[in-house]
Design a protein around this motif. Structure first.
Motif, mmCIF file in Angstrom:
data_model
loop_
_atom_site.group_PDB
_atom_site.id
_atom_site.type_symbol
_atom_site.label_atom_id
_atom_site.label_comp_id
_atom_site.label_asym_id
_atom_site.label_seq_id
_atom_site.Cartn_x
_atom_site.Cartn_y
_atom_site.Cartn_z
ATOM 1 N N LYS A 91 7.031 4.429 9.336
ATOM 2 C CA LYS A 91 6.658 5.826 9.158
ATOM 3 C C LYS A 91 6.021 5.970 7.788
ATOM 4 O O LYS A 91 6.174 5.103 6.917
ATOM 5 C CB LYS A 91 7.866 6.754 9.289
ATOM 6 N N GLU A 92 5.289 7.034 7.590
ATOM 7 C CA GLU A 92 4.673 7.360 6.298
ATOM 8 C C GLU A 92 3.863 6.173 5.753
ATOM 9 O O GLU A 92 4.076 5.705 4.632
ATOM 10 C CB GLU A 92 5.742 7.791 5.283
ATOM 11 N N VAL A 93 2.923 5.692 6.560
ATOM 12 C CA VAL A 93 2.063 4.588 6.128
ATOM 13 C C VAL A 93 1.249 5.020 4.908
ATOM 14 O O VAL A 93 0.673 6.111 4.888
ATOM 15 C CB VAL A 93 1.138 4.146 7.281
ATOM 16 N N LEU A 94 1.198 4.136 3.902
ATOM 17 C CA LEU A 94 0.603 4.508 2.611
ATOM 18 C C LEU A 94 -0.891 4.187 2.528
ATOM 19 O O LEU A 94 -1.529 4.538 1.528
ATOM 20 C CB LEU A 94 1.337 3.782 1.479
ATOM 21 N N TYR A 95 -1.457 3.520 3.510
ATOM 22 C CA TYR A 95 -2.871 3.139 3.484
ATOM 23 C C TYR A 95 -3.566 3.619 4.747
ATOM 24 O O TYR A 95 -2.915 3.998 5.726
ATOM 25 C CB TYR A 95 -3.025 1.614 3.369
ATOM 26 N N LYS A 96 -4.888 3.572 4.706
ATOM 27 C CA LYS A 96 -5.705 3.889 5.862
ATOM 28 C C LYS A 96 -6.355 2.625 6.399
ATOM 29 O O LYS A 96 -6.353 1.580 5.740
ATOM 30 C CB LYS A 96 -6.787 4.921 5.496
ATOM 31 N N GLU A 97 -6.913 2.727 7.603
ATOM 32 C CA GLU A 97 -7.620 1.573 8.166
ATOM 33 C C GLU A 97 -8.770 1.161 7.253
ATOM 34 O O GLU A 97 -9.500 1.993 6.732
ATOM 35 C CB GLU A 97 -8.148 1.910 9.559
ATOM 36 N N GLY A 98 -8.927 -0.167 7.075
ATOM 37 C CA GLY A 98 -9.975 -0.696 6.215
ATOM 38 C C GLY A 98 -9.514 -0.980 4.799
ATOM 39 O O GLY A 98 -10.246 -1.609 4.022
ATOM 40 N N ALA A 99 -8.305 -0.543 4.453
ATOM 41 C CA ALA A 99 -7.811 -0.747 3.092
ATOM 42 C C ALA A 99 -7.303 -2.178 2.915
ATOM 43 O O ALA A 99 -6.717 -2.770 3.827
ATOM 44 C CB ALA A 99 -6.694 0.245 2.788
ATOM 45 N N ALA A 100 -7.547 -2.742 1.721
ATOM 46 C CA ALA A 100 -7.028 -4.065 1.363
ATOM 47 C C ALA A 100 -5.684 -3.885 0.672
ATOM 48 O O ALA A 100 -5.527 -3.021 -0.196
ATOM 49 C CB ALA A 100 -8.013 -4.793 0.464
ATOM 50 N N VAL A 101 -4.710 -4.702 1.065
ATOM 51 C CA VAL A 101 -3.352 -4.584 0.526
ATOM 52 C C VAL A 101 -2.932 -5.930 -0.034
ATOM 53 O O VAL A 101 -3.025 -6.964 0.649
ATOM 54 C CB VAL A 101 -2.353 -4.129 1.617
ATOM 55 N N GLU A 102 -2.484 -5.930 -1.276
ATOM 56 C CA GLU A 102 -1.998 -7.150 -1.910
ATOM 57 C C GLU A 102 -0.604 -7.480 -1.404
ATOM 58 O O GLU A 102 0.177 -6.592 -1.037
ATOM 59 C CB GLU A 102 -1.970 -6.987 -3.433
ATOM 60 N N ALA A 103 -0.293 -8.760 -1.387
ATOM 61 C CA ALA A 103 1.030 -9.202 -0.966
ATOM 62 C C ALA A 103 2.098 -8.581 -1.862
ATOM 63 O O ALA A 103 1.954 -8.535 -3.087
ATOM 64 C CB ALA A 103 1.117 -10.729 -1.016
ATOM 65 N N GLY A 104 3.162 -8.084 -1.274
ATOM 66 C CA GLY A 104 4.253 -7.472 -2.020
ATOM 67 C C GLY A 104 4.133 -5.972 -2.176
ATOM 68 O O GLY A 104 5.115 -5.312 -2.537
ATOM 69 N N ASN A 105 2.960 -5.402 -1.902
ATOM 70 C CA ASN A 105 2.799 -3.947 -2.006
ATOM 71 C C ASN A 105 3.397 -3.260 -0.776
ATOM 72 O O ASN A 105 3.324 -3.773 0.341
ATOM 73 C CB ASN A 105 1.324 -3.574 -2.134
ATOM 74 N N ALA A 106 3.990 -2.078 -0.999
ATOM 75 C CA ALA A 106 4.607 -1.334 0.091
ATOM 76 C C ALA A 106 3.538 -0.822 1.057
ATOM 77 O O ALA A 106 2.503 -0.295 0.629
ATOM 78 C CB ALA A 106 5.435 -0.179 -0.445
ATOM 79 N N ILE A 107 3.801 -0.978 2.350
ATOM 80 C CA ILE A 107 2.881 -0.492 3.386
ATOM 81 C C ILE A 107 3.349 0.862 3.899
ATOM 82 O O ILE A 107 2.562 1.769 4.131
ATOM 83 C CB ILE A 107 2.813 -1.491 4.559
ATOM 84 N N GLY A 108 4.660 0.992 4.095
ATOM 85 C CA GLY A 108 5.256 2.209 4.610
ATOM 86 C C GLY A 108 6.766 2.106 4.539
ATOM 87 O O GLY A 108 7.302 1.329 3.716
ATOM 88 N N TYR A 109 7.468 2.856 5.395
ATOM 89 C CA TYR A 109 8.928 2.897 5.336
ATOM 90 C C TYR A 109 9.509 2.768 6.749
ATOM 91 O O TYR A 109 8.849 3.070 7.744
ATOM 92 C CB TYR A 109 9.402 4.202 4.695
#
Length: 300
Positions: free
Chosen positions: A249-267
Motif C-alpha cells: 500500500k502507499e507506493v512511493l514511486y510511479k511507473e518509469g521511476a528508477a529505484v536504488e537497492a535498499g530504498n523503500a517502495i511502499g508499506y
C-alpha cells in the motif's frame, strides 16, 4: 233525524263527491306539474345565459392574453411600424440630388485607392510577422524534438545501466520469517485456501505499515492491483530479470521511476482474502524472462 239525513245525503252523493275530490286532486297535480315545468325552463334559460356570459368572458380573457404575449414578444412592434411610416413619408418628400451621388462615387474611388495603397504598405509588415511566427514554430518544434530525443536517450541509458545476474546479490525486501517457500517442483499447503498448490514466490511475514525495500536496483515497469496479491509493483532489474512485490500500500514511486537497492517502495497492507489465515505478509517473486525462479538462491 238530522244525522240520518246527512248520512243518506253522503250515501247518495258519495260517487259525485269522490269524483269531485279526484278532479280537484288531478287539477292540483296538473297545476304543480305546469308550475315545475315553467320553473325548470326558466332555470335552463338562466343557466344558458350564464354559460354564454362565461364563454364571452373567457374569450375576452384569451384575446387580452394573446395581445399581452404579442406585446411582450415584440414590444417595439408599434414603434417600428410608426418609424417605417415616418421614413416612407420623409423619403417621399426629400429626393436625392444627383450631385450628392457623384460626390459619393468620387469619395468611394478615393477611398478604394487609398485602401489599396494602405494594404500595399502593410503587406511587408504582415509578411514579416508571418516569417517571425514560422521561425517561432520551427524553434518550438526543434525544442520538442530535442526534449523527446533526450528523454529517449535517458531511458535507453538507464536501461543499459541495469544489470543483474546469478552472481548478483539480492537483498531482503522485508525482515521477517518466510511462512511459505518458493516451490515449483511440488505443491505446498495454503492454509487460507485449504489446498495444495505451486508457489512461484516466497511469502514473508510482516506487520501492517512495515516498509518494503527494493531488493535490487531497478526500474518500475508496472503498478497494478489484483485480488490475490493486492497492490503489486513490478521492477525491471536488467538482463531479463524482474522482481515482483505484492501485498503493498502507499507506493512511493510511479511507473518509469528508477529505484536504488535498499530504498523503500511502499508499506505492508492488510492481507487479501487469499492470505487471511497467513496474516499480513509480503509476496516477493523473482522472474527470469517472465518465468519464476527461486529468489532464495540470490538473497544474501
Amino acid at each position: 233525524m238530522k244525522r240520518n239525513r246527512i248520512r243518506r245525503f253522503f250515501q247518495q252523493k258519495q260517487y259525485a263527491i269522490a269524483s269531485l275530490v279526484l278532479f280537484a286532486a288531478i287539477a292540483g297535480m296538473t297545476g304543480i306539474y305546469v308550475s315545475n315545468k315553467i320553473t325548470d325552463e326558466r332555470l335552463e334559460e338562466e343557466m344558458a345565459q350564464k354559460e354564454a356570459e362565461l364563454s364571452e368572458a373567457a374569450e375576452r380573457e384569451r384575446e387580452e392574453l394573446a395581445a399581452l404575449e404579442q406585446q411582450e414578444t415584440n414590444p417595439f412592434a408599434d414603434m417600428t411600424k410608426d418609424t417605417q411610416e415616418d421614413t416612407e413619408s420623409v423619403s417621399s418628400i426629400i429626393k436625392p440630388e444627383s450631385q450628392t451621388g457623384e460626390q459619393t462615387s468620387e469619395q468611394d474611388e478615393n477611398g478604394t485607392q487609398s485602401g489599396t495603397d494602405t494594404q500595399e504598405e502593410n503587406k511587408p509588415q504582415e509578411d514579416t510577422r508571418n516569417t517571425d511566427q514560422t521561425n517561432a514554430d520551427d524553434q518550438e518544434s526543434q525544442t520538442d524534438q530535442s526534449q523527446e530525443k533526450k528523454a529517449k536517450d535517458t531511458a535507453a541509458k538507464a536501461k543499459a545501466e541495469l544489470h543483474f545476474s546469478p552472481e548478483s546479490d539480492l537483498g531482503w525486501p522485508l525482515q521477517g520469517d518466510v511462512i511459505l517457500n518458493y516451490s515449483m517442483d511440488q505443491t505446498v499447503y495454503f492454509a487460507t485456501l485449504e489446498q495444495y498448490k505451486y508457489n512461484p514466490a516466497i511469502i514473508i511475514a510482516g506487520k501492517v505499515n512495515d516498509p518494503v525495500n527494493a531488493a535490487a536496483t531497478g526500474k518500475i515497469t508496472d503498478i497494478s492491483t489484483n485480488e490475490e496479491t493486492g497492490v503489486t509493483v513490478t521492477m525491471d532489474l536488467g538482463d531479463g530479470y524482474s522482481a515482483v512485490y505484492g501485498q503493498l500500500k502507499e507506493v512511493l514511486y510511479k511507473e518509469g521511476a528508477a529505484v536504488e537497492a535498499g530504498n523503500a517502495i511502499g508499506y505492508i497492507a492488510e492481507p487479501t482474502k487469499y492470505y487471511s489465515v497467513e496474516g499480513s505478509n509480503l509476496y516477493f517473486e523473482l522472474q527470469k524472462d517472465g518465468e519464476p525462479v527461486n529468489p532464495m538462491q540470490y538473497i544474501q
